[in-house]
Design an enzyme around this catalytic site. Sequence first.
Site, PDB file in Angstrom:
ATOM      1  N   ASP A 200       2.745  -3.650   5.764  1.00 28.45           N
ATOM      2  CA  ASP A 200       2.377  -4.448   4.584  1.00 28.45           C
ATOM      3  C   ASP A 200       0.950  -4.956   4.756  1.00 28.45           C
ATOM      4  O   ASP A 200       0.317  -4.720   5.788  1.00 28.45           O
ATOM      5  CB  ASP A 200       3.349  -5.638   4.438  1.00 28.45           C
ATOM      6  CG  ASP A 200       3.508  -6.092   2.985  1.00 28.45           C
ATOM      7  OD1 ASP A 200       4.651  -6.192   2.509  1.00 28.45           O
ATOM      8  OD2 ASP A 200       2.477  -6.353   2.326  1.00 28.45           O
ATOM      9  N   GLY A 226      -1.661  -2.944   6.917  1.00 26.65           N
ATOM     10  CA  GLY A 226      -2.366  -1.838   6.293  1.00 26.65           C
ATOM     11  C   GLY A 226      -2.324  -1.958   4.781  1.00 26.65           C
ATOM     12  O   GLY A 226      -1.771  -2.911   4.225  1.00 26.65           O
ATOM     13  N   ASP A 227      -2.934  -0.961   4.126  1.00 19.92           N
ATOM     14  CA  ASP A 227      -3.013  -0.934   2.668  1.00 19.92           C
ATOM     15  C   ASP A 227      -2.619   0.457   2.211  1.00 19.92           C
ATOM     16  O   ASP A 227      -3.303   1.434   2.535  1.00 19.92           O
ATOM     17  CB  ASP A 227      -4.453  -1.266   2.235  1.00 19.92           C
ATOM     18  CG  ASP A 227      -4.641  -1.189   0.731  1.00 19.92           C
ATOM     19  OD1 ASP A 227      -5.622  -1.773   0.232  1.00 19.92           O
ATOM     20  OD2 ASP A 227      -3.825  -0.529   0.061  1.00 19.92           O
ATOM     21  N   PHE A 228      -1.505   0.565   1.449  1.00 23.20           N
ATOM     22  CA  PHE A 228      -1.026   1.922   1.143  1.00 23.20           C
ATOM     23  C   PHE A 228      -1.907   2.655   0.122  1.00 23.20           C
ATOM     24  O   PHE A 228      -1.686   3.821  -0.159  1.00 23.20           O
ATOM     25  CB  PHE A 228       0.449   1.970   0.755  1.00 23.20           C
ATOM     26  CG  PHE A 228       0.950   0.999  -0.284  1.00 23.20           C
ATOM     27  CD1 PHE A 228       2.092   0.251  -0.006  1.00 23.20           C
ATOM     28  CD2 PHE A 228       0.340   0.837  -1.522  1.00 23.20           C
ATOM     29  CE1 PHE A 228       2.606  -0.642  -0.941  1.00 23.20           C
ATOM     30  CE2 PHE A 228       0.855  -0.059  -2.457  1.00 23.20           C
ATOM     31  CZ  PHE A 228       1.994  -0.782  -2.163  1.00 23.20           C
ATOM     32  N   HIS A 246       8.191   0.258  -8.511  1.00 23.69           N
ATOM     33  CA  HIS A 246       8.233  -0.333  -9.870  1.00 23.69           C
ATOM     34  C   HIS A 246       7.000  -1.186 -10.168  1.00 23.69           C
ATOM     35  O   HIS A 246       6.700  -1.454 -11.328  1.00 23.69           O
ATOM     36  CB  HIS A 246       9.538  -1.095 -10.116  1.00 23.69           C
ATOM     37  CG  HIS A 246       9.635  -2.473  -9.545  1.00 23.69           C
ATOM     38  ND1 HIS A 246      10.528  -3.394 -10.038  1.00 23.69           N
ATOM     39  CD2 HIS A 246       8.987  -3.096  -8.523  1.00 23.69           C
ATOM     40  CE1 HIS A 246      10.413  -4.525  -9.363  1.00 23.69           C
ATOM     41  NE2 HIS A 246       9.488  -4.372  -8.456  1.00 23.69           N
TER      42      HIS A 246
HETATM   43  C1  LIG Z   1       7.796  -6.691  -4.818  1.00 22.09           C
HETATM   44  S1  LIG Z   1       7.462  -6.826  -3.119  1.00 22.09           S
HETATM   45  C2  LIG Z   1       8.841  -5.975  -2.381  1.00 22.09           C
HETATM   46  C3  LIG Z   1       9.208  -6.556  -1.062  1.00 22.09           C
HETATM   47  C4  LIG Z   1      10.409  -5.905  -0.351  1.00 22.09           C
HETATM   48  N1  LIG Z   1      10.207  -4.494  -0.115  1.00 22.09           N
HETATM   49  C5  LIG Z   1      11.672  -6.130  -1.142  1.00 22.09           C
HETATM   50  O1  LIG Z   1      12.204  -5.188  -1.723  1.00 22.09           O
HETATM   51  O2  LIG Z   1      12.173  -7.239  -1.173  1.00 22.09           O
HETATM   52  C6  LIG Z   1       6.111  -5.727  -2.904  1.00 22.09           C
HETATM   53  C7  LIG Z   1       5.533  -5.706  -1.507  1.00 22.09           C
HETATM   54  O3  LIG Z   1       4.449  -4.742  -1.502  1.00 22.09           O
HETATM   55  C8  LIG Z   1       3.396  -5.246  -0.696  1.00 22.09           C
HETATM   56  N2  LIG Z   1       2.121  -4.617  -1.092  1.00 22.09           N
HETATM   57  C9  LIG Z   1       1.461  -4.791  -2.263  1.00 22.09           C
HETATM   58  N3  LIG Z   1       0.329  -4.057  -2.275  1.00 22.09           N
HETATM   59  C10 LIG Z   1       0.275  -3.412  -1.062  1.00 22.09           C
HETATM   60  C11 LIG Z   1      -0.639  -2.500  -0.461  1.00 22.09           C
HETATM   61  N4  LIG Z   1      -1.738  -2.122  -1.125  1.00 22.09           N
HETATM   62  N5  LIG Z   1      -0.385  -2.031   0.777  1.00 22.09           N
HETATM   63  C12 LIG Z   1       0.728  -2.440   1.449  1.00 22.09           C
HETATM   64  N6  LIG Z   1       1.677  -3.304   0.947  1.00 22.09           N
HETATM   65  C13 LIG Z   1       1.428  -3.776  -0.297  1.00 22.09           C
HETATM   66  C14 LIG Z   1       3.410  -6.737  -0.991  1.00 22.09           C
HETATM   67  O4  LIG Z   1       2.733  -7.447  -0.013  1.00 22.09           O
HETATM   68  C15 LIG Z   1       4.912  -7.031  -1.048  1.00 22.09           C
HETATM   69  O5  LIG Z   1       5.401  -7.373   0.219  1.00 22.09           O
END
Ligand SMILES: C[S@@+](CC[C@H](N)C(=O)[O-])C[C@H]1O[C@@H](n2cnc3c(N)ncnc32)[C@H](O)[C@@H]1O
Length: 337
Positions: A200, A226-228, A246
């Site tokens: 994350d 990281g950043d996906f 989503h």
């Molecule tokens: C809606 S939450 C879902 C959290 C968890 N997977 C759940 O289902 O309860 C979205 C997650 O994506 C992560 N996220 C958003 N942009 C991101 C990125 N560019 N790279 C990595 N993680 C990211 C956020 O930090 C957050 O933890």
Amino acid sequence: MSDHPSPEKILQTGLAFWPAKTLLSAVELGVFTELAQGPQSFDVLRERLGLHPRSARDFLDTLVALGFLKRGSEGYSNAPDADAFLDRQKPSYVGGLLEMANHRLYPFWNNLTDALRTGLPQNESKSGGPGLFDTLYADPARLKEFLHAMSGVSRGSNIAIARAFPWKDYKSYVDVGTAQGDLAVQVAMANPHLIGMGFDLPQVEPIFLDYAKRCGVAGRVTFRPGDFFRDDLPKADVVLMGHILHDWDLPTKKMLVRKAFDALPKGGAFVVYEAIIDDDRSQNAFGLMMSLNMLIETPGGFDFSGRDCSEWMREAGFSSTRVQPLVGPDSMVIGTK
Ligand SMILES: C[S@@+](CC[C@H](N)C(=O)[O-])C[C@H]1O[C@@H](n2cnc3c(N)ncnc32)[C@H](O)[C@@H]1O
């Protein structure tokens, strides 16, 4: 079921924000955390919660009528569900989501009609502010509230995935967009043979590590910042994404599915879990409303059906896919490489 048209369901749904807001205010006021210490008389409870005498009894008795509180000779006390899941002191607390719903979603959803007319999000980004995660992550308190809220949203499905997925066939997993890490932790706790990782944004790391430590799995579950959008996903036998696809538009969804495919060995599995909409788009009202919530909160996000997700997986090269219900409105779509 009478054949005669009745206004009942219409009025119930139209005014459903009354019970919703009563419960959200009760969580905000800390009613259930207060009563978790034991039953309290009306006067003591009103005093402790700082309620004005005008409507304190109406408020507390509404919570009794809604089944969240009980009232007996010793005064008011928590009903079992509220005591288990709405006491901030308990690890089973799911109120994080309700706190976020109270602060964020309730005011933003007031602008649903605008969103439906413009296709534009109605959160902070409406007034030209930064996107959802940038806004939330700029404020440590809101970051914590959001990550806790995600654990509350996903706990039921996380426990189901930890038990229902065939983990005995695999050695390692990575939960992409892991937030506080509840899925990564639940899987590790239920499957001692596995090595796990949460991936994350860097701001999430301290909250994840603290949670993994408190749950006793810090030795087997690590965090990779990281950043996906920029980085490849860490390699593992199983890649999981909960409430990730989503958040984004279709090209981004497909990019993330491809990145998951690239991170897996032959025979590896990709697990997507969300409030997957039924293929006929007529049953899973929660999944459809979650998609409206993505309209409110994101520039291009939307929820989807199992058929949609299977198609994106096959397009990316997955050899087989299947949809498996989890708990409540949630299901998982599993793609095998
Ligand atoms: C809606 S939450 C879902 C959290 C968890 N997977 C759940 O289902 O309860 C979205 C997650 O994506 C992560 N996220 C958003 N942009 C991101 C990125 N560019 N790279 C990595 N993680 C990211 C956020 O930090 C957050 O933890």
